[in-house]
Each structure stands twice: as C-alpha cells, then as structure tokens.
Design an enzyme around this catalytic site. Structure first.
Site, PDB file in Angstrom:
ATOM      1  N   GLU A  20       0.912  -1.621   0.143  1.00 33.48           N
ATOM      2  CA  GLU A  20       0.159  -0.484  -0.188  1.00 33.48           C
ATOM      3  C   GLU A  20       0.887   1.032   0.178  1.00 33.48           C
ATOM      4  O   GLU A  20       1.708   1.148   0.930  1.00 33.48           O
ATOM      5  CB  GLU A  20      -0.952   0.016   0.830  1.00 33.48           C
ATOM      6  CG  GLU A  20      -2.033   1.701   1.284  1.00 33.48           C
ATOM      7  CD  GLU A  20      -2.910   1.238   2.657  1.00 33.48           C
ATOM      8  OE1 GLU A  20      -3.495   0.061   2.731  1.00 33.48           O
ATOM      9  OE2 GLU A  20      -3.395   2.196   3.304  1.00 33.48           O
ATOM     10  N   ALA A  57      -9.922  11.242   2.454  1.00 34.25           N
ATOM     11  CA  ALA A  57     -11.273  11.475   3.052  1.00 34.25           C
ATOM     12  C   ALA A  57     -11.522  12.743   2.919  1.00 34.25           C
ATOM     13  O   ALA A  57     -10.943  13.698   2.591  1.00 34.25           O
ATOM     14  CB  ALA A  57     -11.502  11.402   3.698  1.00 34.25           C
ATOM     15  N   ALA A 130     -19.634   1.686   3.714  1.00 32.80           N
ATOM     16  CA  ALA A 130     -19.676   0.981   2.557  1.00 32.80           C
ATOM     17  C   ALA A 130     -19.987   0.613   2.002  1.00 32.80           C
ATOM     18  O   ALA A 130     -20.084   0.257   0.462  1.00 32.80           O
ATOM     19  CB  ALA A 130     -18.591   0.503   3.130  1.00 32.80           C
ATOM     20  N   HIS A 156     -15.071  -2.334  14.525  1.00 31.75           N
ATOM     21  CA  HIS A 156     -14.103  -0.778  14.021  1.00 31.75           C
ATOM     22  C   HIS A 156     -15.110   0.453  15.574  1.00 31.75           C
ATOM     23  O   HIS A 156     -15.626  -0.254  16.437  1.00 31.75           O
ATOM     24  CB  HIS A 156     -15.221   0.022  12.721  1.00 31.75           C
ATOM     25  CG  HIS A 156     -15.089   1.098  12.412  1.00 31.75           C
ATOM     26  ND1 HIS A 156     -16.104   2.064  12.967  1.00 31.75           N
ATOM     27  CD2 HIS A 156     -15.068   2.143  11.234  1.00 31.75           C
ATOM     28  CE1 HIS A 156     -15.708   3.452  12.092  1.00 31.75           C
ATOM     29  NE2 HIS A 156     -14.806   2.986  11.849  1.00 31.75           N
ATOM     30  N   ASP A 165     -21.095  -5.178  13.885  1.00 29.89           N
ATOM     31  CA  ASP A 165     -19.899  -5.068  12.451  1.00 29.89           C
ATOM     32  C   ASP A 165     -19.861  -6.193  11.673  1.00 29.89           C
ATOM     33  O   ASP A 165     -19.700  -5.976  10.343  1.00 29.89           O
ATOM     34  CB  ASP A 165     -19.169  -4.494  13.391  1.00 29.89           C
ATOM     35  CG  ASP A 165     -17.581  -3.737  12.571  1.00 29.89           C
ATOM     36  OD1 ASP A 165     -17.952  -2.723  12.478  1.00 29.89           O
ATOM     37  OD2 ASP A 165     -16.231  -3.999  12.257  1.00 29.89           O
ATOM     38  N   LYS A 172     -21.834  -6.263   3.221  1.00 25.97           N
ATOM     39  CA  LYS A 172     -21.499  -5.790   2.410  1.00 25.97           C
ATOM     40  C   LYS A 172     -20.854  -7.293   0.974  1.00 25.97           C
ATOM     41  O   LYS A 172     -20.754  -6.609   0.100  1.00 25.97           O
ATOM     42  CB  LYS A 172     -19.795  -5.162   2.946  1.00 25.97           C
ATOM     43  CG  LYS A 172     -19.089  -3.757   3.531  1.00 25.97           C
ATOM     44  CD  LYS A 172     -18.367  -3.496   3.423  1.00 25.97           C
ATOM     45  CE  LYS A 172     -18.444  -2.514   5.645  1.00 25.97           C
ATOM     46  NZ  LYS A 172     -16.387  -2.277   5.156  1.00 25.97           N
TER      47      LYS A 172
HETATM   48  P1  FAD Z   1     -18.596   0.921   7.080  1.00 20.15           P
HETATM   49  O1  FAD Z   1     -18.330  -0.737   6.580  1.00 20.15           O
HETATM   50  O2  FAD Z   1     -19.730   1.731   6.712  1.00 20.15           O
HETATM   51  O3  FAD Z   1     -18.760   1.198   8.633  1.00 20.15           O
HETATM   52  C1  FAD Z   1     -18.360   2.639   9.173  1.00 20.15           C
HETATM   53  C2  FAD Z   1     -19.061   2.071  10.761  1.00 20.15           C
HETATM   54  O4  FAD Z   1     -20.619   2.447  10.793  1.00 20.15           O
HETATM   55  C3  FAD Z   1     -19.439   0.721  11.706  1.00 20.15           C
HETATM   56  O5  FAD Z   1     -19.293   1.413  13.189  1.00 20.15           O
HETATM   57  C4  FAD Z   1     -19.839   0.062  11.203  1.00 20.15           C
HETATM   58  O6  FAD Z   1     -20.252  -1.282  11.742  1.00 20.15           O
HETATM   59  C5  FAD Z   1     -21.738   0.574  10.832  1.00 20.15           C
HETATM   60  N1  FAD Z   1     -21.828   0.644   9.968  1.00 20.15           N
HETATM   61  C6  FAD Z   1     -21.980   0.084   8.146  1.00 20.15           C
HETATM   62  N2  FAD Z   1     -22.666  -0.673   7.723  1.00 20.15           N
HETATM   63  C7  FAD Z   1     -23.844   0.313   8.323  1.00 20.15           C
HETATM   64  C8  FAD Z   1     -24.844   0.953   8.224  1.00 20.15           C
HETATM   65  N3  FAD Z   1     -25.982  -0.008   7.177  1.00 20.15           N
HETATM   66  N4  FAD Z   1     -25.727   1.030   8.983  1.00 20.15           N
HETATM   67  C9  FAD Z   1     -25.687   1.484  10.503  1.00 20.15           C
HETATM   68  N5  FAD Z   1     -24.328   1.067  10.884  1.00 20.15           N
HETATM   69  C10 FAD Z   1     -22.967   0.792  10.236  1.00 20.15           C
HETATM   70  N6  FAD Z   1      -9.452   5.980   5.097  1.00 20.15           N
HETATM   71  C11 FAD Z   1      -9.493   7.075   3.918  1.00 20.15           C
HETATM   72  O7  FAD Z   1     -10.087   8.079   4.461  1.00 20.15           O
HETATM   73  N7  FAD Z   1      -9.016   7.106   3.211  1.00 20.15           N
HETATM   74  C12 FAD Z   1      -7.698   5.336   2.922  1.00 20.15           C
HETATM   75  O8  FAD Z   1      -7.794   5.263   2.022  1.00 20.15           O
HETATM   76  C13 FAD Z   1      -8.518   4.398   3.652  1.00 20.15           C
HETATM   77  N8  FAD Z   1      -7.779   3.527   3.651  1.00 20.15           N
HETATM   78  C14 FAD Z   1      -8.284   2.996   4.275  1.00 20.15           C
HETATM   79  C15 FAD Z   1      -7.230   1.090   4.163  1.00 20.15           C
HETATM   80  C16 FAD Z   1      -8.052  -0.304   5.098  1.00 20.15           C
HETATM   81  C17 FAD Z   1      -7.400  -1.884   4.391  1.00 20.15           C
HETATM   82  C18 FAD Z   1      -9.015   0.694   5.904  1.00 20.15           C
HETATM   83  C19 FAD Z   1      -9.163  -1.404   6.762  1.00 20.15           C
HETATM   84  C20 FAD Z   1      -9.487   1.338   6.734  1.00 20.15           C
HETATM   85  C21 FAD Z   1      -8.859   2.095   5.539  1.00 20.15           C
HETATM   86  N9  FAD Z   1      -9.473   3.612   5.928  1.00 20.15           N
HETATM   87  C22 FAD Z   1      -9.010   4.822   5.181  1.00 20.15           C
HETATM   88  C23 FAD Z   1     -10.368   3.953   7.019  1.00 20.15           C
HETATM   89  C24 FAD Z   1     -11.796   3.902   6.635  1.00 20.15           C
HETATM   90  O9  FAD Z   1     -12.282   4.521   6.367  1.00 20.15           O
HETATM   91  C25 FAD Z   1     -11.940   4.334   8.670  1.00 20.15           C
HETATM   92  O10 FAD Z   1     -12.011   3.187   8.776  1.00 20.15           O
HETATM   93  C26 FAD Z   1     -13.814   3.880   8.067  1.00 20.15           C
HETATM   94  O11 FAD Z   1     -14.085   4.633   9.460  1.00 20.15           O
HETATM   95  C27 FAD Z   1     -14.792   3.074   8.143  1.00 20.15           C
HETATM   96  O12 FAD Z   1     -14.903   3.220   7.389  1.00 20.15           O
HETATM   97  P2  FAD Z   1     -15.178   1.505   6.467  1.00 20.15           P
HETATM   98  O13 FAD Z   1     -15.461   1.307   4.917  1.00 20.15           O
HETATM   99  O14 FAD Z   1     -15.286   0.115   7.565  1.00 20.15           O
HETATM  100  O15 FAD Z   1     -16.858   2.001   7.010  1.00 20.15           O
END
Ligand code: FAD
Length: 320
Positions: A20, A57, A130, A156, A165, A172
């Site tokens: 990465e 972000a 996501a 998370h 989670d 997803k």
């Molecule tokens: P989600 O899966 O959407 O989850 C976020 C929170 O909401 C979690 O607590 C989950 O339990 C909850 N949730 C999920 N879906 C729902 C729903 N439908 N209803 C209610 N609650 C829900 N960040 C950046 O800005 N840029 C990057 O390039 C970047 N790269 C990353 C690479 C990796 C491998 C990882 C693991 C993280 C990266 N991040 C990056 C950080 C990431 O954006 C954060 O961890 C962010 O806070 C959550 O993203 P997520 O896709 O896991 O969110």
C-alpha cells in the site's frame, strides 16, 4: 490477449502479497515515488500481486491518487487498486470518478465509508456507509470493478458491537463485495476469533491482511491509538518501553529545554527499535500465514528498504 487475473482469482490459487502506498502531497514526493528508478520501480522488483493507493477522505488528493495509480497501470508490473471513500462525494461525483478510474484501466477498488473529518457527524456526501457504496458501484457499473471492503478484526472503533460490525460486513458481501482487506490487528487471538466469527456468520470472502511494519515507536503508537483503538500486545508494548525516547517519542528533542537524551542515544534507540520491530513484524507475518488467510498486504509507507527487508526475511518472496 488473455485478460489479467483479478486479485480474488490470484487468491484462489495461492496466498497473494501486496503493498500500500499513499499519494504524496508534493511534486518532489511524486518524483520519489513514481519517477524512473523511484520507490514504485523498486517495489516492482519484489513482484507484488497488487499495489493499492490510499484516497484522502474528502477527495483532497484525488488528482495525485489517480496519477499514482496510472503509473502502476502503465508499468504493467502489478495490479493497481484504488481506495475510495464516500466522504464529501455526491452520487454524480462518485460516478464521475469511477468512470475516470475505468477509463485509466483501474478496475479494482477498495470501497470505504472513510474517516469522518474532525467535528463532522456524517460523510457530508450522498452515501453514508461502505455498504451503500458497494451497492451503488454494482448498480451503476455491474461487474466492471473488483470490489474490496474493509474488515475490522477488533471491531470498527465506532461500532455498537462486534456482532453488529460483522453483520454489516456480511451486508457488504451480499451487496457484491469480492474480498476483505483488514484493519491492522496485532492481537492474534482476537484475529483468529474474528475469522471464526465471520465464517460462522456466512461470510465466505477471501481475507487480505493489512500489516503495518513496526519501525518507529511514535508511528506504531499513532497508528494503533489515534483512530483505531487497537490492542498492543505485551510483547509489542515491551519493545516500545525498552527503546522509549524520553520524555516521550513524540517530542521534538531539539526544541526541548531540558534534554535527557543525547543525539547518539536517540539514534541508537531508533536503530535498535527498528531492528526489533522488523523481527516482531516477521513473527506476526508467520502467525498470519497459518491463520487461514488469503493475502498479506504490507503498508510500504512510500519507502522501499524497510519493507524489502521484511519481505525477504519473512519468506514472502524467497522461500524460507
Ligand atoms: P463502514 O463499513 O461503513 O463502517 C463504519 C461504521 O458504521 C462501523 O462502525 C460499522 O459497524 C457501522 N456501519 C456499517 N454499515 C452500517 C449500516 N448500514 N448501518 C449502520 N451502521 C453501519 N480511510 C480513508 O479516508 N482513506 C483511505 O484510503 C483508507 N484506506 C483504508 C484501508 C483499509 C484496509 C482500512 C481497513 C481502512 C482504510 N481507511 C481509509 C479507513 C476507513 O475509511 C475508516 O476505518 C472508516 O472509519 C470506516 O470505513 P469502513 O469502510 O470500514 O466503514
């Protein structure tokens, strides 16, 4: 010409291995990363299956992110994967950027919500999680993208419970994700528990494990605690204590009125920590490789020498 294999297809055959990088802010940084003989060229010599590039972000570095990915694509040496977030993006903006990636031949994406900017309570965009982004990509573009999603072995930081989670991770998958890239996790007992728990919840996606090399005490503490609330096992905490730079590893020693460390002692501690940290990282990789995973994803931090040492000594490239 035969179509290149997707990352899940590679993982179907053997354990994948990837890096990465992040988009540099300056032109000089871009040259160091993407220029001839630069960090990317050196990373290619280790034959990574893919190289992913982070996404600021709020889209702060979209141009540079695309430029880095185009460089990887043009090299023909590795599959480029873009990270992508919902933060600050309308549906139109998302669609436009997705089209730009596809036009540049970038067809692998890590679909993320994104970290919320300080003081914000939402993404400030049209999509909020996501799950929604994965659904949107599939609705708009069918199977044009191979989609990775984040998985958090410790849960998370803002999730209501680990079970909830895992439920969202299952969503997803149901929306069409193809593989999981994990948040860093040093707690191997927790990791193994999580793998069993997601499999029991019906999640069958391949798991690509994100590993941040342990190279500096300050960045190790930062990465674990500034956003993610990660457990630091006793052995890792001991390393940090053993090579602690007083009064704390975050202080600018040159600006300190009452210094307790000499330049020599600081340099020695940093070098000793790096050496011990590399050994720690290699042991961690050993444990992951027998934990039922499908890929090792190393945060290269836009550097070569440190990750090259880890890759070689751990047997990820040369068999041990
Ligand atoms: P989600 O899966 O959407 O989850 C976020 C929170 O909401 C979690 O607590 C989950 O339990 C909850 N949730 C999920 N879906 C729902 C729903 N439908 N209803 C209610 N609650 C829900 N960040 C950046 O800005 N840029 C990057 O390039 C970047 N790269 C990353 C690479 C990796 C491998 C990882 C693991 C993280 C990266 N991040 C990056 C950080 C990431 O954006 C954060 O961890 C962010 O806070 C959550 O993203 P997520 O896709 O896991 O969110």
């Amino acid at each position: 010409m035969a179509k290149a294999k997707t990352v899940p297809q590679i993982m179907d055959e053997r354990m994948a291995f990837s890096f990465e990088v992040f988009p540099p802010k300056t032109d000089k940084g871009m040259e160091t990363l993407c220029g001839a003989g630069g960090v990317l060229d050196k990373l290619y010599t280790l034959n990574p299956d893919y190289i992913s590039c982070t996404y600021g972000a709020g889209g702060s570095n979209v141009g540079k992110n695309l430029e880095v990915l185009k460089n990887i694509k043009a090299s023909g040496k590795s599959v480029p994967i873009t990270h992508f977030t919902c933060v600050g993006n309308s549906k139109e903006q998302i669609r436009q950027q997705l089209d730009d990636y596809l036009a540049a031949g970038i067809d692998h994406i890590l679909a993320l919500r994104g970290d919320l900017p300080l003081g914000h309570t939402g993404t400030g965009g049209d999509l909020h999680y996501a799950t929604e982004l994965v659904k949107f990509i599939r609705q708009e573009l069918g199977d044009k993208f191979t989609i990775a999603v984040a998985g958090s072995p410790e849960g998370h930081i803002s999730c209501r419970s680990l079970d909830a989670d895992i439920g969202f991770l299952k969503q997803k998958q149901d929306e069409g994700a193809d593989f999981i890239m994990t948040q860093l996790c040093w707690d191997m007992d927790q990791f193994r528990y999580w793998v069993d728990a997601i499999r029991a919840a019906g999640i069958t996606l391949p798991i690509d494990v994100g590993i941040m090399p342990v190279l500096q005490a300050s960045s190790t503490i930062n990465m674990a605690l500034s956003r993610n609330g990660c457990v630091m096992p006793r052995a890792l905490s001991e390393l940090i204590s053993k090579y602690w730079i007083f009064p704390d590893p975050f202080s600018d020693q040159t600006a300190l009125k009452f210094r307790t460390e000499t330049d020599e002692s600081i340099a020695q501690k940093k070098a000793d920590f790096r050496k011990a940290g590399i050994e720690y990282t290699i042991k961690l990789i050993d444990e992951y490789r027998v934990a039922g995973i499908h890929g090792i994803h190393l945060y290269a931090l836009n550097k070569f020498d440190d990750v090259a040492e880890i890759v070689k000594l751990s047997g990820l490239v040369d068999l041990i």
